[in-house]
Design a protein around this motif. Structure first.
Motif, PDB file in Angstrom:
ATOM      1  N   SER A  23      20.126  37.569  39.277  1.00 47.35           N
ATOM      2  CA  SER A  23      19.796  36.318  38.597  1.00 47.35           C
ATOM      3  C   SER A  23      20.240  36.332  37.144  1.00 47.35           C
ATOM      4  CB  SER A  23      18.292  36.079  38.656  1.00 47.35           C
ATOM      5  OG  SER A  23      17.617  37.065  37.878  1.00 47.35           O
ATOM      6  N   VAL A  24      20.244  35.153  36.554  1.00 43.77           N
ATOM      7  CA  VAL A  24      20.531  35.037  35.124  1.00 43.77           C
ATOM      8  C   VAL A  24      19.521  35.844  34.318  1.00 43.77           C
ATOM      9  CG1 VAL A  24      20.526  33.411  33.183  1.00 43.77           C
ATOM     10  CG2 VAL A  24      21.703  32.819  35.308  1.00 43.77           C
ATOM     11  N   GLU A  25      18.256  35.824  34.744  1.00 44.26           N
ATOM     12  CA  GLU A  25      17.223  36.577  34.027  1.00 44.26           C
ATOM     13  C   GLU A  25      17.526  38.068  34.042  1.00 44.26           C
ATOM     14  OE1 GLU A  25      15.817  32.663  35.094  1.00 44.26           O
ATOM     15  OE2 GLU A  25      16.639  34.282  36.354  1.00 44.26           O
ATOM     16  N   ARG A  26      17.969  38.590  35.171  1.00 42.50           N
ATOM     17  CA  ARG A  26      18.309  40.011  35.244  1.00 42.50           C
ATOM     18  C   ARG A  26      19.529  40.315  34.381  1.00 42.50           C
ATOM     19  NH1 ARG A  26      17.292  44.566  38.150  1.00 42.50           N
ATOM     20  NH2 ARG A  26      15.719  43.477  39.366  1.00 42.50           N
ATOM     21  N   ILE A  27      20.519  39.457  34.422  1.00 38.27           N
ATOM     22  CA  ILE A  27      21.721  39.650  33.600  1.00 38.27           C
ATOM     23  C   ILE A  27      21.341  39.717  32.127  1.00 38.27           C
ATOM     24  CG2 ILE A  27      23.873  38.576  32.837  1.00 38.27           C
ATOM     25  CD1 ILE A  27      24.057  37.377  35.714  1.00 38.27           C
ATOM     26  N   ASP A  28      20.479  38.795  31.689  1.00 36.44           N
ATOM     27  CA  ASP A  28      20.085  38.757  30.279  1.00 36.44           C
ATOM     28  C   ASP A  28      19.179  39.924  29.910  1.00 36.44           C
ATOM     29  OD1 ASP A  28      21.537  36.456  29.785  1.00 36.44           O
ATOM     30  OD2 ASP A  28      19.841  35.103  30.099  1.00 36.44           O
ATOM     31  N   ARG A  29      18.387  40.389  30.860  1.00 34.49           N
ATOM     32  CA  ARG A  29      17.440  41.478  30.575  1.00 34.49           C
ATOM     33  C   ARG A  29      18.138  42.830  30.505  1.00 34.49           C
ATOM     34  NH1 ARG A  29      14.351  40.477  34.505  1.00 34.49           N
ATOM     35  NH2 ARG A  29      14.852  42.180  35.949  1.00 34.49           N
ATOM     36  N   THR A  30      19.186  43.012  31.289  1.00 33.19           N
ATOM     37  CA  THR A  30      19.913  44.283  31.294  1.00 33.19           C
ATOM     38  C   THR A  30      21.279  44.056  30.650  1.00 33.19           C
ATOM     39  OG1 THR A  30      20.662  43.848  33.569  1.00 33.19           O
ATOM     40  CG2 THR A  30      18.660  45.140  33.306  1.00 33.19           C
ATOM     41  N   ASP A  31      22.293  43.943  31.451  1.00 29.64           N
ATOM     42  CA  ASP A  31      23.618  43.494  31.019  1.00 29.64           C
ATOM     43  C   ASP A  31      24.404  43.180  32.289  1.00 29.64           C
ATOM     44  OD1 ASP A  31      24.995  45.896  31.976  1.00 29.64           O
ATOM     45  OD2 ASP A  31      24.259  46.898  30.173  1.00 29.64           O
ATOM     46  N   ILE A  32      25.585  42.605  32.138  1.00 28.57           N
ATOM     47  CA  ILE A  32      26.311  42.117  33.302  1.00 28.57           C
ATOM     48  C   ILE A  32      26.734  43.264  34.213  1.00 28.57           C
ATOM     49  CG2 ILE A  32      28.536  42.083  32.106  1.00 28.57           C
ATOM     50  CD1 ILE A  32      27.247  39.610  34.791  1.00 28.57           C
ATOM     51  N   ARG A  33      27.107  44.407  33.650  1.00 26.06           N
ATOM     52  CA  ARG A  33      27.527  45.535  34.485  1.00 26.06           C
ATOM     53  C   ARG A  33      26.359  46.071  35.299  1.00 26.06           C
ATOM     54  NH1 ARG A  33      27.211  50.972  33.781  1.00 26.06           N
ATOM     55  NH2 ARG A  33      28.680  52.247  35.003  1.00 26.06           N
ATOM     56  N   LYS A  34      25.232  46.333  34.655  1.00 23.93           N
ATOM     57  CA  LYS A  34      24.074  46.863  35.360  1.00 23.93           C
ATOM     58  C   LYS A  34      23.573  45.883  36.409  1.00 23.93           C
ATOM     59  CE  LYS A  34      22.457  49.762  31.533  1.00 23.93           C
ATOM     60  NZ  LYS A  34      21.407  49.930  30.508  1.00 23.93           N
ATOM     61  N   ALA A  35      23.572  44.604  36.069  1.00 24.22           N
ATOM     62  CA  ALA A  35      23.111  43.595  37.019  1.00 24.22           C
ATOM     63  C   ALA A  35      24.026  43.540  38.240  1.00 24.22           C
ATOM     64  CB  ALA A  35      23.045  42.229  36.336  1.00 24.22           C
ATOM     65  N   THR A  36      25.324  43.669  38.018  1.00 26.80           N
ATOM     66  CA  THR A  36      26.282  43.631  39.127  1.00 26.80           C
ATOM     67  C   THR A  36      26.091  44.832  40.036  1.00 26.80           C
ATOM     68  OG1 THR A  36      27.893  42.409  37.799  1.00 26.80           O
ATOM     69  CG2 THR A  36      28.725  43.586  39.712  1.00 26.80           C
ATOM     70  N   LEU A  37      25.957  46.016  39.470  1.00 26.03           N
ATOM     71  CA  LEU A  37      25.763  47.212  40.280  1.00 26.03           C
ATOM     72  C   LEU A  37      24.454  47.143  41.060  1.00 26.03           C
ATOM     73  CD1 LEU A  37      27.011  49.971  37.801  1.00 26.03           C
ATOM     74  CD2 LEU A  37      28.202  49.050  39.792  1.00 26.03           C
ATOM     75  N   TRP A  38      23.418  46.602  40.443  1.00 21.80           N
ATOM     76  CA  TRP A  38      22.138  46.430  41.143  1.00 21.80           C
ATOM     77  C   TRP A  38      22.322  45.510  42.340  1.00 21.80           C
ATOM     78  CZ3 TRP A  38      19.164  42.087  42.117  1.00 21.80           C
ATOM     79  CH2 TRP A  38      17.853  42.307  42.565  1.00 21.80           C
ATOM     80  N   ALA A  39      23.036  44.399  42.154  1.00 28.33           N
ATOM     81  CA  ALA A  39      23.248  43.449  43.249  1.00 28.33           C
ATOM     82  C   ALA A  39      24.114  44.050  44.348  1.00 28.33           C
ATOM     83  CB  ALA A  39      23.884  42.168  42.704  1.00 28.33           C
ATOM     84  N   MET A  40      25.091  44.869  43.986  1.00 31.51           N
ATOM     85  CA  MET A  40      25.911  45.542  44.991  1.00 31.51           C
ATOM     86  C   MET A  40      25.063  46.465  45.860  1.00 31.51           C
ATOM     87  SD  MET A  40      29.444  46.528  43.002  1.00 31.51           S
ATOM     88  CE  MET A  40      30.847  45.397  43.016  1.00 31.51           C
ATOM     89  N   ALA A  41      24.201  47.239  45.226  1.00 29.02           N
ATOM     90  CA  ALA A  41      23.327  48.136  45.975  1.00 29.02           C
ATOM     91  C   ALA A  41      22.398  47.354  46.887  1.00 29.02           C
ATOM     92  CB  ALA A  41      22.526  49.017  45.016  1.00 29.02           C
ATOM     93  N   ARG A  42      21.912  46.206  46.423  1.00 24.16           N
ATOM     94  CA  ARG A  42      21.054  45.364  47.250  1.00 24.16           C
ATOM     95  C   ARG A  42      21.800  44.854  48.474  1.00 24.16           C
ATOM     96  NH1 ARG A  42      15.595  44.677  46.717  1.00 24.16           N
ATOM     97  NH2 ARG A  42      15.756  42.421  47.017  1.00 24.16           N
ATOM     98  N   ALA A  43      23.062  44.493  48.300  1.00 25.14           N
ATOM     99  CA  ALA A  43      23.844  43.998  49.424  1.00 25.14           C
ATOM    100  C   ALA A  43      24.004  45.087  50.481  1.00 25.14           C
ATOM    101  CB  ALA A  43      25.206  43.495  48.946  1.00 25.14           C
ATOM    102  N   VAL A  44      24.343  46.299  50.059  1.00 24.31           N
ATOM    103  CA  VAL A  44      24.504  47.402  51.013  1.00 24.31           C
ATOM    104  C   VAL A  44      23.186  47.673  51.736  1.00 24.31           C
ATOM    105  CG1 VAL A  44      25.047  49.854  51.261  1.00 24.31           C
ATOM    106  CG2 VAL A  44      26.397  48.435  49.693  1.00 24.31           C
ATOM    107  N   ALA A  45      22.093  47.647  51.006  1.00 25.28           N
ATOM    108  CA  ALA A  45      20.785  47.909  51.602  1.00 25.28           C
ATOM    109  C   ALA A  45      20.385  46.821  52.593  1.00 25.28           C
ATOM    110  CB  ALA A  45      19.728  48.037  50.515  1.00 25.28           C
ATOM    111  N   GLY A  46      20.966  45.629  52.450  1.00 26.16           N
ATOM    112  CA  GLY A  46      20.595  44.524  53.314  1.00 26.16           C
ATOM    113  C   GLY A  46      21.319  44.471  54.638  1.00 26.16           C
TER     114      GLY A  46
END
Length: 224
Positions: free
Chosen positions: A103-126
């Motif tokens: 989300s935008v909130e996660r991007i703003d809370r961390t940064d775009i790189r960390k948010a992207t890697l988090w979302a990638m891991a979520r996709a694999v886990a799903g």
């Protein structure tokens, strides 16, 4: 496992990686070697939406059915919108697919790189079943994977699995941004998908920011 670089070939002596294939379509033989190397389920992972000023980052993980690979898989940026829709439908119908979203909130809370890697891991886990090997477009492998993972620069040009993931992520994000435009019709999200176009800049100057704009991005931060 041997490094993925061994499947591409050695550098030419200049210190640079070998050139990308001339064709925009990944070579099926490359994924065949990846599948053999993985010894099980091969997962391709890609993202869309790192650069826009608005909207989430969307990632996709795709495990292709080796007996039903859609014709014309390529990097989503090189495929027409109509062709992307066709490929998206075929991938969803035949492959194991999962989507991750930062989300935008996660991007703003961390940064775009960390948010992207988090979302990638979520996709694999799903995914319905855990893959043996996940290959990621780019330079980074997200932490916390439940399988082996490797990064592949320009992977969406080399691997059919990553190309499929790029198409799924692109279509999913485009649809999301088009839906968002129904609530914010003055911003043109259905056209520019949140990227910093002249029309988007003009809308921001006239109407201000929305809750879906990334406040940590410099052009938006200036408006605050």
């Amino acid at each position: 496992m041997a490094p993925i670089a061994d499947l591409i070939g050695p550098p030419d002596g200049s210190g640079e990686p070998p050139p990308l294939p001339a064709s925009r379509w990944p070579d099926p033989a490359f994924d065949a070697r990846l599948f053999a190397r993985a010894g099980g389920r091969l997962c391709g992972v890609d993202e869309v939406g790192r650069g826009p000023w608005a909207g989430p980052v969307v990632t996709a993980a795709v495990v292709l059915d080796r007996d039903h690979i859609p014709d014309g898989l390529a990097d989503s940026k090189l495929v027409s919108p109509a062709e992307r829709e066709r490929l998206f439908a075929e991938i969803i119908a035949t492959a194991d697919v999962a989507i991750g979203m930062a989300s935008v909130e996660r991007i703003d809370r961390t940064d775009i790189r960390k948010a992207t890697l988090w979302a990638m891991a979520r996709a694999v886990a799903g995914l319905a079943e855990r893959p043996t090997l996940a290959v990621f477009d780019g330079r980074d492998v997200p932490p916390g994977l439940s399988c082996a993972g490797e990064a592949l620069i320009d992977g969406d040009m080399l691997s059919q699995s990553i190309a499929a993931a790029s198409i799924v992520a692109k279509v999913a994000r485009d649809r999301l941004m088009s839906a968002l435009s129904e609530s914010f019709p003055d911003y043109g999200f259905e056209r520019h998908k949140g990227y910093g176009t002249a029309a988007h800049q003009a809308a921001l100057a006239r109407f201000g920011i929305t809750p879906h704009h990334r406040r940590s991005f410099a052009p938006i931060r200036k408006l605050l």
